[in-house]
Design an enzyme around this catalytic site. Structure first.
Site, mmCIF file in Angstrom:
data_model
loop_
_atom_site.group_PDB
_atom_site.id
_atom_site.type_symbol
_atom_site.label_atom_id
_atom_site.label_comp_id
_atom_site.label_asym_id
_atom_site.label_seq_id
_atom_site.Cartn_x
_atom_site.Cartn_y
_atom_site.Cartn_z
ATOM 1 N N ARG A 256 0.821 -1.229 0.000
ATOM 2 C CA ARG A 256 0.000 0.000 0.000
ATOM 3 C C ARG A 256 0.849 1.270 0.000
ATOM 4 O O ARG A 256 0.493 2.259 0.643
ATOM 5 C CB ARG A 256 -0.946 0.034 1.196
ATOM 6 C CG ARG A 256 -2.037 -1.014 1.167
ATOM 7 C CD ARG A 256 -3.104 -0.670 0.142
ATOM 8 N NE ARG A 256 -4.026 -1.766 -0.036
ATOM 9 C CZ ARG A 256 -5.172 -1.875 0.627
ATOM 10 N NH1 ARG A 256 -5.529 -0.960 1.477
ATOM 11 N NH2 ARG A 256 -5.945 -2.897 0.404
ATOM 12 N N ARG B 25 -4.053 6.102 0.383
ATOM 13 C CA ARG B 25 -4.708 7.276 0.968
ATOM 14 C C ARG B 25 -3.849 8.115 1.894
ATOM 15 O O ARG B 25 -4.221 9.233 2.227
ATOM 16 C CB ARG B 25 -5.976 6.835 1.697
ATOM 17 C CG ARG B 25 -7.108 6.546 0.726
ATOM 18 C CD ARG B 25 -8.212 5.825 1.409
ATOM 19 N NE ARG B 25 -7.675 4.579 1.949
ATOM 20 C CZ ARG B 25 -8.369 3.726 2.678
ATOM 21 N NH1 ARG B 25 -9.606 4.002 2.980
ATOM 22 N NH2 ARG B 25 -7.825 2.604 3.106
ATOM 23 N N ARG C 137 -8.486 11.091 -5.861
ATOM 24 C CA ARG C 137 -9.695 10.354 -5.497
ATOM 25 C C ARG C 137 -10.923 11.238 -5.322
ATOM 26 O O ARG C 137 -12.047 10.761 -5.375
ATOM 27 C CB ARG C 137 -9.430 9.534 -4.219
ATOM 28 C CG ARG C 137 -8.730 8.225 -4.483
ATOM 29 C CD ARG C 137 -9.693 7.147 -4.978
ATOM 30 N NE ARG C 137 -10.517 6.652 -3.867
ATOM 31 C CZ ARG C 137 -11.773 6.953 -3.671
ATOM 32 N NH1 ARG C 137 -12.411 7.758 -4.494
ATOM 33 N NH2 ARG C 137 -12.426 6.477 -2.636
ATOM 34 N N ASP D 33 -6.499 -3.762 -7.556
ATOM 35 C CA ASP D 33 -7.032 -4.317 -6.313
ATOM 36 C C ASP D 33 -7.199 -5.821 -6.431
ATOM 37 O O ASP D 33 -7.488 -6.359 -7.499
ATOM 38 C CB ASP D 33 -8.360 -3.673 -5.923
ATOM 39 C CG ASP D 33 -8.663 -3.968 -4.449
ATOM 40 O OD1 ASP D 33 -8.075 -3.306 -3.591
ATOM 41 O OD2 ASP D 33 -9.425 -4.906 -4.183
ATOM 42 N N TYR E 242 -13.665 -13.557 0.817
ATOM 43 C CA TYR E 242 -14.445 -12.424 0.309
ATOM 44 C C TYR E 242 -15.744 -12.861 -0.352
ATOM 45 O O TYR E 242 -16.793 -12.271 -0.120
ATOM 46 C CB TYR E 242 -13.625 -11.585 -0.669
ATOM 47 C CG TYR E 242 -12.868 -10.480 0.015
ATOM 48 C CD1 TYR E 242 -13.545 -9.380 0.528
ATOM 49 C CD2 TYR E 242 -11.494 -10.530 0.163
ATOM 50 C CE1 TYR E 242 -12.866 -8.359 1.175
ATOM 51 C CE2 TYR E 242 -10.806 -9.524 0.805
ATOM 52 C CZ TYR E 242 -11.498 -8.443 1.303
ATOM 53 O OH TYR E 242 -10.820 -7.448 1.952
HETATM 54 O O1 CP3 Z 1 0.283 0.574 -3.195
HETATM 55 C C1 CP3 Z 1 -0.420 -0.443 -3.337
HETATM 56 O O2 CP3 Z 1 -0.180 -1.502 -2.719
HETATM 57 C C2 CP3 Z 1 -1.560 -0.309 -4.299
HETATM 58 C C3 CP3 Z 1 -2.125 -1.527 -4.874
HETATM 59 C C4 CP3 Z 1 -3.077 -2.320 -4.005
HETATM 60 C C5 CP3 Z 1 -4.381 -1.920 -3.551
HETATM 61 N N1 CP3 Z 1 -4.968 -2.983 -2.959
HETATM 62 C C6 CP3 Z 1 -4.999 -0.591 -3.722
HETATM 63 C C7 CP3 Z 1 -6.118 -0.189 -2.866
HETATM 64 C C8 CP3 Z 1 -2.883 -3.627 -3.598
HETATM 65 C C9 CP3 Z 1 -1.651 -4.500 -3.778
HETATM 66 C C10 CP3 Z 1 -4.099 -4.045 -2.954
HETATM 67 C C11 CP3 Z 1 -4.309 -5.405 -2.462
HETATM 68 C C12 CP3 Z 1 -5.474 -5.666 -1.615
HETATM 69 N N2 CP3 Z 1 -6.761 -5.234 -1.753
HETATM 70 C C13 CP3 Z 1 -5.445 -6.553 -0.518
HETATM 71 C C14 CP3 Z 1 -4.229 -7.330 -0.071
HETATM 72 C C15 CP3 Z 1 -3.371 -6.493 0.779
HETATM 73 C C16 CP3 Z 1 -3.879 -6.328 2.155
HETATM 74 O O3 CP3 Z 1 -4.076 -5.155 2.556
HETATM 75 O O4 CP3 Z 1 -4.050 -7.338 2.838
HETATM 76 C C17 CP3 Z 1 -6.737 -6.614 0.017
HETATM 77 C C18 CP3 Z 1 -7.181 -7.421 1.216
HETATM 78 C C19 CP3 Z 1 -7.568 -5.785 -0.769
HETATM 79 C C20 CP3 Z 1 -9.018 -5.525 -0.603
HETATM 80 C C21 CP3 Z 1 -9.277 -4.127 -0.279
HETATM 81 N N3 CP3 Z 1 -9.164 -3.092 -1.180
HETATM 82 C C22 CP3 Z 1 -9.710 -3.581 0.948
HETATM 83 C C23 CP3 Z 1 -9.932 -4.397 2.223
HETATM 84 C C24 CP3 Z 1 -9.882 -2.218 0.760
HETATM 85 C C25 CP3 Z 1 -10.502 -1.235 1.727
HETATM 86 C C26 CP3 Z 1 -9.748 -1.028 2.944
HETATM 87 C C27 CP3 Z 1 -8.539 -0.185 2.687
HETATM 88 O O5 CP3 Z 1 -7.489 -0.461 3.296
HETATM 89 O O6 CP3 Z 1 -8.652 0.763 1.934
HETATM 90 C C28 CP3 Z 1 -9.475 -1.916 -0.562
HETATM 91 C C29 CP3 Z 1 -9.404 -0.595 -1.187
HETATM 92 C C30 CP3 Z 1 -8.078 -0.164 -1.753
HETATM 93 N N4 CP3 Z 1 -7.192 -0.949 -2.454
HETATM 94 C C31 CP3 Z 1 -7.550 1.162 -1.699
HETATM 95 C C32 CP3 Z 1 -6.333 1.151 -2.408
HETATM 96 C C33 CP3 Z 1 -5.429 2.323 -2.687
HETATM 97 C C34 CP3 Z 1 -8.237 2.355 -1.058
HETATM 98 C C35 CP3 Z 1 -9.330 2.777 -1.948
HETATM 99 C C36 CP3 Z 1 -9.718 4.204 -1.751
HETATM 100 O O7 CP3 Z 1 -9.047 5.058 -2.346
HETATM 101 O O8 CP3 Z 1 -10.679 4.464 -1.035
#
Ligand code: CP3
Length: 372
Positions: free
Chosen positions: A44, A48, A57, A93, A170
Site C-alpha cells: 500500500r 490514501r 480520489r 485491487d 471475500y
Molecule cells: O500501493 C499499493 O499496494 C496499491 C495496490 C493495491 C491496492 N490494494 C490498492 C487499494 C494492492 C496491492 C491491494 C491489495 C489488496 N486489496 C489486498 C491485499 C493487501 C492487504 O491489505 O491485505 C486486500 C485485502 C484488498 C481488498 C481491499 N481493497 C480492501 C480491504 C480495501 C478497503 C480497505 C482499505 O485499506 O482501503 C481496498 C481498497 C483499496 N485498495 C484502496 C487502495 C489504494 C483504497 C481505496 C480508496 O481510495 O478508497
C-alpha cells in the site's frame, strides 16, 4: 548468466529479449544473493496516506481509477520516485478478478469492499464462474505494461493476486469480516464444495498472475491477507494444497513472494506451500520467523505499520531493530508486516526508506580474548 528458478530462461524470449527487472536489488534478494543494501518497498505504498492520491480520489472513484491504466501507472510511478523504494507494485485491487467470474463488486465509502451476492452453500458455488478469458482484465495488463515501460530498469515491477483462501473469504462473507464464520462453516461442513471453490479460485489466480508476468511483471506476490484466522491443521488441510497449485505454476516464469498475516504458527506450512520469499508480519520477531521458515528462503517484512504513526525518530529506531535481526544475511526484503495505514504521515515513510537505504550491517564485534 546463472538462473535461480526453473523456467526463468524462458522469460527473456517471451518478452522480446529484454527483462528489465532481472538484475535488480529485489531480484538478487529473492535469490538470496548478497546485495550492497537491503531492498525496500511497502505494501500500500500508493494510497490514501498520500495527499496527491486523496486529491485524485476526489475526482475519480476507486473502481474507475483501477480501470484507467494511465492513472494507475502514473500513481505508482510517481510514488516510487517520491519514496525512493526499490519496487513498484501494480496499482490495482485484489478483488477485481472476481468481476469476470460473475461477482458484483462495490467499494463503499468508509465501508470497504462489498462482494455479492455472497456464496454460502454448495449450490451457490456454481455461481462463481471459471475465469476463462482475461480480456475483461485487460486494463490490468495495460497498467502492467505502462508501469513497466515507465519504470527505471533497475527497479522491479511486482504483479499480484489474492490467494485462494482470501478470495474465498471475500466471496463467502460478501466483504471484510472479523471472524470468517460463514467461510469456516462451508469449509468444515461441505469440504467437497469448499475444495471445488478453492480449485476454481486457484486456477483463476494462476492464470491472472501468468498474464501479468507476460505483460511485464518481474516478480509476483500472492496475498493471503485473511488466512491468519485459521489454525495450523485447517490451513494444511483446506488451504495449503490450493496455494501450492498457484505458486507451482507461476514459479516457472517468475519469482514468487508468498505473503500471509495474522498467525505466525502457520509459517512452516506457508513455506511448504511455496514461495521464493515468505512475507511475515510483526507478530513474530523477524529472526524467529526466518529460523522457522528456514534460511533457504528469502524473507519479506516485518515492521508493524503502526510504527509509522509515531515519529521519524521512533521509525528509525524500530527499522534498525528489524534490520539487525536480519543480521546482514542475504535474502531480506524490507517491508511492513501489512499495508501502510491511511493516517500515516508521509515524513515517517520517507524516514523509513532513508533509514533502510543507508543501513549497512556490521556484525557486533566479539569481545577481545581474555588474557589468562
Ligand atoms: O500501493 C499499493 O499496494 C496499491 C495496490 C493495491 C491496492 N490494494 C490498492 C487499494 C494492492 C496491492 C491491494 C491489495 C489488496 N486489496 C489486498 C491485499 C493487501 C492487504 O491489505 O491485505 C486486500 C485485502 C484488498 C481488498 C481491499 N481493497 C480492501 C480491504 C480495501 C478497503 C480497505 C482499505 O485499506 O482501503 C481496498 C481498497 C483499496 N485498495 C484502496 C487502495 C489504494 C483504497 C481505496 C480508496 O481510495 O478508497
Amino acid at each position: 548468466m546463472t538462473l535461480f528458478w526453473p523456467g526463468a530462461e524462458r522469460a527473456p524470449t517471451e518478452r522480446g529479449g529484454v527483462q528489465p527487472g532481472m538484475s535488480t536489488l529485489l531480484q538478487h534478494a529473492l535469490r538470496r544473493q548478497p546485495t550492497p543494501r537491503t531492498p525496500i518497498w511497502l505494501m500500500r505504498q500508493a494510497g490514501r496516506y498520500l495527499p496527491e492520491y486523496r486529491k485524485l480520489r476526489r475526482r475519480v472513484d476507486f473502481l474507475t481509477l483501477c480501470k484507467t491504466p494511465q492513472l494507475c501507472s502514473q500513481i505508482m510511478l510517481r510514488t516510487v520516485e517520491r519514496l525512493g523504494v526499490d519496487a513498484a507494485i501494480v496499482f490495482s485491487d485484489l478483488l477485481l478478478i472476481l468481476e469476470p467470474m460473475g461477482m458484483q463488486l462495490r467499494f463503499a465509502e468508509g465501508e470497504g469492499p462489498i462482494v455479492g451476492p455472497p456464496i454460502r452453500t454448495s449450490a451457490d458455488v456454481d455461481r462463481l464462474g471459471e475465469l476463462e478469458r482475461l480480456d475483461q482484465l485487460e486494463f490490468v495488463m495495460e497498467a502492467v505494461r505502462l508501469t513497466r515501460a515507465g519504470l527505471p530498469a533497475e527497479l522491479s515491477l511486482i504483479g499480484f493476486a489474492g490467494a485462494p483462501f482470501t478470495l474465498a473469504a471475500y466471496v463467502i462473507e460478501g466483504g471484510a469480516s472479523r471472524q470468517y464464520h460463514h467461510a469456516k462453516r462451508l469449509m468444515l461442513t461441505d469440504p467437497g464444495a469448499w475444495h471445488a471453490l478453492m480449485d476454481r479460485l486457484a486456477r483463476a489466480a494462476a492464470r491472472y498472475l501468468l498474464a501479468q508476468v507476460n505483460a511485464g511483471a518481474d516478480v509476483v506476490q500472492l496475498f493471503d491477507s485473511w488466512v491468519g484466522c485459521l489454525g495450523v491443521e485447517d490451513y494444511g488441510r483446506y488451504v495449503l494444497p490450493h496455494s501450492r497449485t498457484v505458486i507451482e505454476q507461476v514459479a516457472r516464469v517468475a519469482p514468487v513472494i508468498h505473503f500471509t498475516t495474522g498467525n505466525p504458527a502457520l509459517l512452516p506450512l506457508v513455506r511448504e506451500a511455496g514461495g521464493d520469499a515468505i512475507g511475515v508480519d510483526w507478530r513474530i520477531a523477524l529472526h524467529d520467523a526466518w529460523r522457522m521458515i528456514g534460511y533457504d528462503r528469502a524473507i519479506q517484512g516485518n515492521l508493524d505499520p503502526a510504527v509509522l504513526l509515531t515519529s521519524p525518530q521512533v521509525v528509525r529506531q524500530r527499522a534498525v531493530e528489524v534490520l539487525q535481526q536480519a543480521a546482514g544475511r542475504p535474502g531480506h526484503i524490507f517491508n511492513l508486516g501489512h499495508g501502510v495505514l491511511p493516517q500515516t504521515p508521509v515524513e515517517n515513510v520517507l524516514a523509513l526508506v532513508e533509514t533502510v537505504r543507508e543501513f549497512r550491517f556490521r556484525p557486533r564485534e566479539s569481545p577481545p580474548p581474555r588474557s589468562s
